[in-house]
Enzyme design. Structure first.
Site, short mmCIF file in Angstrom:
data_model
loop_
_atom_site.label_atom_id
_atom_site.label_comp_id
_atom_site.label_asym_id
_atom_site.label_seq_id
_atom_site.Cartn_x
_atom_site.Cartn_y
_atom_site.Cartn_z
CB CYS A 263 -0.94 -0.01 1.20
SG CYS A 263 -1.90 -1.52 1.28
CG HIS B 104 -3.38 3.02 1.94
ND1 HIS B 104 -3.92 2.57 0.76
CD2 HIS B 104 -3.40 1.97 2.79
CE1 HIS B 104 -4.25 1.30 0.90
NE2 HIS B 104 -3.95 0.91 2.12
CG ASN C 97 -6.76 -1.45 1.43
OD1 ASN C 97 -6.08 -1.06 0.48
ND2 ASN C 97 -6.24 -1.82 2.58
O1 UT7 Z 1 -3.83 -1.58 3.47
C1 UT7 Z 1 -2.94 -2.01 4.42
C2 UT7 Z 1 -3.21 -1.44 5.70
N1 UT7 Z 1 -4.28 -2.15 6.37
C3 UT7 Z 1 -4.97 -1.54 7.32
O2 UT7 Z 1 -4.75 -0.39 7.56
C4 UT7 Z 1 -5.98 -2.33 8.09
C5 UT7 Z 1 -5.96 -1.85 9.52
N2 UT7 Z 1 -6.92 -2.56 10.38
C6 UT7 Z 1 -8.24 -2.38 10.28
O3 UT7 Z 1 -8.72 -1.62 9.46
C7 UT7 Z 1 -9.11 -3.08 11.29
O4 UT7 Z 1 -8.30 -3.73 12.23
C8 UT7 Z 1 -10.09 -4.09 10.66
C9 UT7 Z 1 -11.19 -3.35 9.92
C10 UT7 Z 1 -9.36 -5.01 9.70
C11 UT7 Z 1 -10.75 -4.93 11.74
O5 UT7 Z 1 -11.40 -4.09 12.67
P1 UT7 Z 1 -11.21 -4.35 14.24
O6 UT7 Z 1 -12.04 -3.36 14.92
O7 UT7 Z 1 -9.72 -4.30 14.52
O8 UT7 Z 1 -11.83 -5.78 14.43
P2 UT7 Z 1 -11.15 -7.10 15.04
O9 UT7 Z 1 -10.22 -7.70 14.05
O10 UT7 Z 1 -10.62 -6.82 16.39
O11 UT7 Z 1 -12.40 -8.03 15.19
C12 UT7 Z 1 -13.43 -7.71 16.12
C13 UT7 Z 1 -14.48 -8.78 16.04
C14 UT7 Z 1 -13.95 -10.20 16.18
O12 UT7 Z 1 -14.88 -10.96 16.88
P3 UT7 Z 1 -14.70 -11.24 18.46
O13 UT7 Z 1 -13.36 -11.91 18.60
O14 UT7 Z 1 -14.73 -9.88 19.11
O15 UT7 Z 1 -15.86 -12.10 18.77
C15 UT7 Z 1 -13.88 -10.70 14.78
O16 UT7 Z 1 -14.01 -12.09 14.68
O17 UT7 Z 1 -15.13 -8.73 14.77
C16 UT7 Z 1 -15.08 -10.03 14.17
N3 UT7 Z 1 -14.99 -9.86 12.73
C17 UT7 Z 1 -16.06 -9.70 11.95
N4 UT7 Z 1 -17.37 -9.68 12.21
C18 UT7 Z 1 -18.21 -9.48 11.18
C19 UT7 Z 1 -13.86 -9.78 11.97
N5 UT7 Z 1 -14.20 -9.59 10.70
C20 UT7 Z 1 -15.55 -9.53 10.65
C21 UT7 Z 1 -16.47 -9.33 9.62
N6 UT7 Z 1 -17.79 -9.31 9.92
N7 UT7 Z 1 -16.11 -9.15 8.34
#
Ligand code: UT7
Length: 333
Positions: A118, A260, A290
């Site tokens: 990215c 980005h 993204n």
């Molecule tokens: O381009 C390169 C750079 N990349 C980035 O900048 C990405 C940076 N990170 C992010 O944007 C965020 O971390 C994400 C959007 C990827 C994820 O958001 P988050 O708030 O960090 O969520 P998480 O990974 O901590 O997941 C929270 C919960 C989990 O469930 P539990 O463990 O709390 O029960 C996940 O299993 O959300 C769950 N989860 C989902 N639920 C519904 C993860 N993905 C999904 C989904 N739909 N698609």
């Protein structure tokens, strides 16, 4: 090619290309256990474009974006000296830039790929700037293009909802140094966190029976989203501030912030840390997701086409992602 001298560089044209197939969050929820509400509130994404046509690759999108940038200014492609393709999803590991060189008729151009996920477009622009400012080249085409849909595990809800396919291109031309529009840049890498975001190459367990060497294949995108999120929100403002400081500028001088397009919450958190108001923030993430190396030139081309940017506006551009690598460019438009 020109003799050695310090030249300025400016972006003289932009272009972009996206696939026609749109996939909404509702459609994603029929593929994995997710919802429009979860995706939109966590990321700001509403839909993404996917390259679904058989046989099409990153080269097709990159060629279309390049031709748009070239045709916008009726440029003769043979006057392009260098083509830099920033991509992490090439259709040829030896590089895809040379295919684009052929497709657009840039017969005099050197062409090579940069792999920096990215941050690739930002690094590509800075690389182009080096070749222009030392007088080596006059016209450089920089493309950011990715088709991560081909590298995503479509059963992994934590990554597959994030990415979309696209390409964006800019033509950078040498100019007298007082018209220089690339005012400053800053690039960084911390390889200690490389495993937080990768498309890893995995070797098979059994070696070749005679040569005893191991071959393998690339895996799907894997990401520690939380860590990448924290890294982006902490490092990107520092990178931008160090660039502005060196120019004796403050965030009040910034007309546009173009980050980005990974996550709307990251974009707004960085803007808030820098006290840059939301009406100066460029964002089209909701429509495309993204798009990795393409996200910055795709969004730039959109605001250029909408005539939103005025001459002399100060634009802060920052990329971040796998590596982990991040970087900033300050432009005067
Ligand atoms: O381009 C390169 C750079 N990349 C980035 O900048 C990405 C940076 N990170 C992010 O944007 C965020 O971390 C994400 C959007 C990827 C994820 O958001 P988050 O708030 O960090 O969520 P998480 O990974 O901590 O997941 C929270 C919960 C989990 O469930 P539990 O463990 O709390 O029960 C996940 O299993 O959300 C769950 N989860 C989902 N639920 C519904 C993860 N993905 C999904 C989904 N739909 N698609």
């Amino acid at each position: 090619m020109k003799s050695c001298m310090v030249q300025g560089a400016k972006i003289i044209s932009t272009g972009s290309a996206t696939p026609s197939v749109k996939v909404s969050n509702e459609q994603m929820s029929s593929i994995v256990d997710t919802s429009d509400e979860w995706i939109f509130t966590r990321t700001g994404i509403k839909e993404r474009r996917l390259l679904t046509k058989y046989g099409q690759s990153v080269t097709d999108l990159a060629t279309r974006a390049s031709l748009q940038a070239i045709n916008n200014i009726s440029m003769d492609p043979s006057s392009i000296d260098l083509i830099i393709l920033a991509t992490s999803s090439p259709n040829d590991l030896f590089g895809s830039a040379s295919k684009i060189q052929y497709e657009i008729g840039a017969v005099n151009a050197l062409a090579f790929d940069i792999t920096a996920a990215c941050s690739g477009f930002v690094i590509g622009v800075v690389t182009a700037f080096q070749f222009i400012s030392n007088g080596t080249y006059e016209n450089v085409l920089v493309i950011g293009a990715d088709v991560l849909s081909k590298w995503v595990d479509w059963s992994d809800r934590s990554t597959c909802i994030l990415f979309g396919d696209a390409a964006g291109a800019v033509i950078i031309q040498s100019c007298s140094s007082n018209l220089n529009s690339i005012l400053n840049f800053h690039l960084s890498t911390d390889g200690n966190y490389a495993d937080h975001l990768s498309i890893a190459y995995k070797e098979q367990l059994d070696p070749h029976p005679i040569l005893n060497l191991y071959q393998g294949s690339f895996q799907y995108v894997s990401m520690n989203g939380k860590e990448v999120y924290k890294f982006a929100v902490s490092q990107v403002p520092l990178s931008i501030m160090s660039c502005l400081d060196k120019l004796n500028m403050s965030t009040e001088d910034v007309d546009w912030l173009l980050l980005h397009q990974a996550n709307e919450r990251i974009i707004m958190a960085v803007a808030e840390k820098l006290s840059i108001s939301s009406n100066k923030v460029i964002s089209n993430l909701s429509k495309y997701g993204n798009t990795s190396a393409a996200s910055i030139p795709l969004a730039l081309n959109e605001v250029v086409e909408l005539n939103q940017i005025s001459r002399n506006d100060i634009i802060v551009i920052a990329g971040f992602g796998a590596g982990l690598t991040w970087g900033t460019i300050i432009l005067r438009w």
